[in-house]
Write an enzyme that holds these catalytic residues in place. Sequence first.
Site, PDB file in Angstrom:
ATOM      1  CG  HIS A 161      -0.307   0.294   2.525  1.00  0.00           C
ATOM      2  ND1 HIS A 161       0.084   1.555   2.922  1.00  0.00           N
ATOM      3  CD2 HIS A 161       0.007  -0.536   3.547  1.00  0.00           C
ATOM      4  CE1 HIS A 161       0.599   1.500   4.136  1.00  0.00           C
ATOM      5  NE2 HIS A 161       0.584   0.238   4.531  1.00  0.00           N
ATOM      6  CB  CYS A 162       1.324   4.181  -1.716  1.00  0.00           C
ATOM      7  SG  CYS A 162      -0.007   4.142  -2.926  1.00  0.00           S
TER       8      CYS A 162
END
Length: 886
Positions: free
Chosen positions: A364-365
């Site tokens: 994820h970012c």
Amino acid sequence: MGILNHLQVERVLCGKSGSAHYGSLHLTAHHLIFRYDDAEKEEMWVPYPLISLVLQLPQTLQGQSPITFHTRTFETFSLLFLSDRDAADVFESVKELTVCTSVNQLYAFLYSPNPPFDVEDGWSIYFPRKEFGRMGVGSRTKAWRFTDVNKDYQFSPTYPSLLVVPTRISDSTLQYAGKYRSKCRIPALTYLHWANYGTITRSSQPMVGIKQNRSVQDEKLVEAIFQSHHSPESRSSSTPIYGATATNLIVDARPTANAMANTARGAGTENMEHYKDAKKTYSGIDHIHAMRESLGKVVDALREADAIAASVSGNVPGEAKQLAILDRQALRRSGWLRHMSNIIEAVVLIVRNVHVNSSHVLIHCSDGWDRTSQLSALAQLCLDPYYRTMRGFQVLVEKDWVSFGHRFLDRCGHLSSEKFFLSIADNANAGGGAEAAQAFLTSVQNRFASQHHVKETSPSFHQFLECLRQIQRQYPERFEFNERFLRTIHYHLYSCQYGTFLYNSERERRRGEEGIVASERTASLWDFLNSSSQMELHKNPLYDPSLDDPLNRDPKADMGVLIPNAKDVRFWHELYGRTDEEMNGKIIVSQVKEGPEFVPSVEGLDDDPVNVNARMEAIPSISFTPTTIASSPPMAPARSTSIPATSAGLSSSLQGLWSSLPELGQKVGGGILAAASSSGLSSPSSPLRPSSPSRARNTGATDFFASGGVKSVWGKLSSNATAAFSAVQEVYDGVSRDLRPPSRNAGDNDENYGRERELHTQDLPADGDVFTSRGSGLSYTVRSSYNPWDTVKPRNSLFNLTTDNPWASAQSSSLRPPTPRSDVLGSSSLPEAAAFAHSLRRQNSELSLPDTSNQGVGSATHTLPNDERKEGRESAATDPLGVGLL
């Protein structure tokens, strides 16, 4: 003025790719078309969304009105009109046709392939149940299930309607877990590895906040994902399997500082105390704004090269022939290679953890639709050979980019903006007060206009394609498609000819805008690429699918899993329309080692092989012969021929510094050496600045910086060329007033003395020239009395020609013992420039240089290396401005 005042403009000069041809310009609803008068040349069709910048320039000296166009495919062309009115009408018409307010105005909704494509299944090429079933969901393992929790896009508007989640987790748990993830983008399966039960899942950042919030449901969801390989045939968790690895990873694609900063905004990153059997790593990939600026610097370097070529030839950008003047150091400073290296390095970590460690990775970012899509898609390309086929790659893009909600409309800037249309001619011609006030008001309005559409643009998908190109270049036999296939996708990413990349999410794509659905009104890019004519063009002749067979024992076979080299990154020169040598360098012959050595791609300035080789190689020796005052009157030519100081006398480290400093006109001998200007080329006889070793040159192109000449390091170090030149002139004036020729010794005959001549101002040597008086037997050097860039000022002393040099810089210790000369009074060597000596001492303290025991850097005479001394070769060089010999 309305749109399309001039549907057709005749006698327009089009300059592109270094050539200019006349023709007619046609403006249609969705294309700019230029038809050449020469029937043999193919027409130029430019879709309006492909235009990235338009500049209306002032009139040329020939009275033509130019407009320069820059495209998103890194091309530049100019159109020159016979009248200002035609240019203004075309400029305004193109602006109104390019800037759209709705996606339905784009070309894809009017385009109809003629003849129709022989394949028309592009809109249905990706079925989630079919693709995840191919991976083994529901057959090879029962640990995963499909859920319709987002079937109407109410749960998460930016997620696909069909999700794959752990079987142990109910939809009710998903509802609660969604509140803890940004935009309800919960961890969902995107890849199940064929060799084991390792997985790749993706999500958005958790909403931790300053209060360090936690969600038990989210923790249970992540725990179920990381335990899905324990007992794949069971729907419930069992006891851990001994020998099962515990290297499950949560990959946060952001830099650590960015992830922590989001905590103040109510988001943040996982607290690993609450997530069992997992570790977390930060990939350090910058956000979309840094990527946009980085690619912008690359584009600026390309445009600067076009502008220099145009200024040299006196033409407009695009019309001038490309010169080998692309600044490779500017390309390095852009950081584009470093960004790609960071991405590939994170991909390698994911691939190893899934394939080698048989573990799970959650990526994820921030929102999970830019960096997350890059890492997820690239890792799957390395893990699964199916995605390296043409059809498999199309399925991958549909799944991880289109379906999972990459914001193509915002990131690509399909609707464009008036910000990209600049009229320099208006500002130049605004002579009246009313016109100037109106121009100022317009500029202020533009400045305060909304910049949302510009701030949201970023080359995320372009960067993904370029990273894929790096892997394809490292493994040329492992991809069914070639480089042209990727370049075609990049072109149609911005052309808006097909409806594949027009929306921000699957929801927008399916529902359309104002009831117009893309799948019903537009053609799919995949239909075009899968047509028989394009398939032949995009096939890779080196493709060998047998290498992907897990049972293959060939040395090149690796079970179909690729581990790319994150350091081997190079600019995709075909995409930028340049040569590989121009953008990435070439084979460099080392000046220390025997034979050529290949220089790999670099990430930044510190890794540039040109700079590294320059720092590691020894400083070459320089030997020169003092110039004797000739008996014949013409003295300047003799001085100029006996004092060559070209780039060959410099080490590579100084040449790299030399090439990066500003130009300075300098006095050499009896003439002025003028720096090459952008307005034109110097005459062939004028010595020019030597070619920088750090810049790649095209062997077939004109290189007007490549000729040798006499330059001064002191002058190059000046940040103000005018001030430096004035200071030098004052030194020359002082020398002409104070210097007198040495007196004749007793016993000298009148014939020898009569051949000597008195020194006048026009005959004075350049600073650092060495003279020998036959009457006195003296050898002395004329040096400047004060060097404003010297670290130590010279001491004040009386002038005594036979014992001291009043214009010498302060004495400093030499790096090597000086070599004595029989014709120079005193045993001390010539003083070296303090700044230069400090630089050399610092390099010697940091680097282990080769043995230079035979060299005397600060002395008047330097000893050549043994091999050159045997051949009797020697290099003559002097220092015109008094900074010491190099």
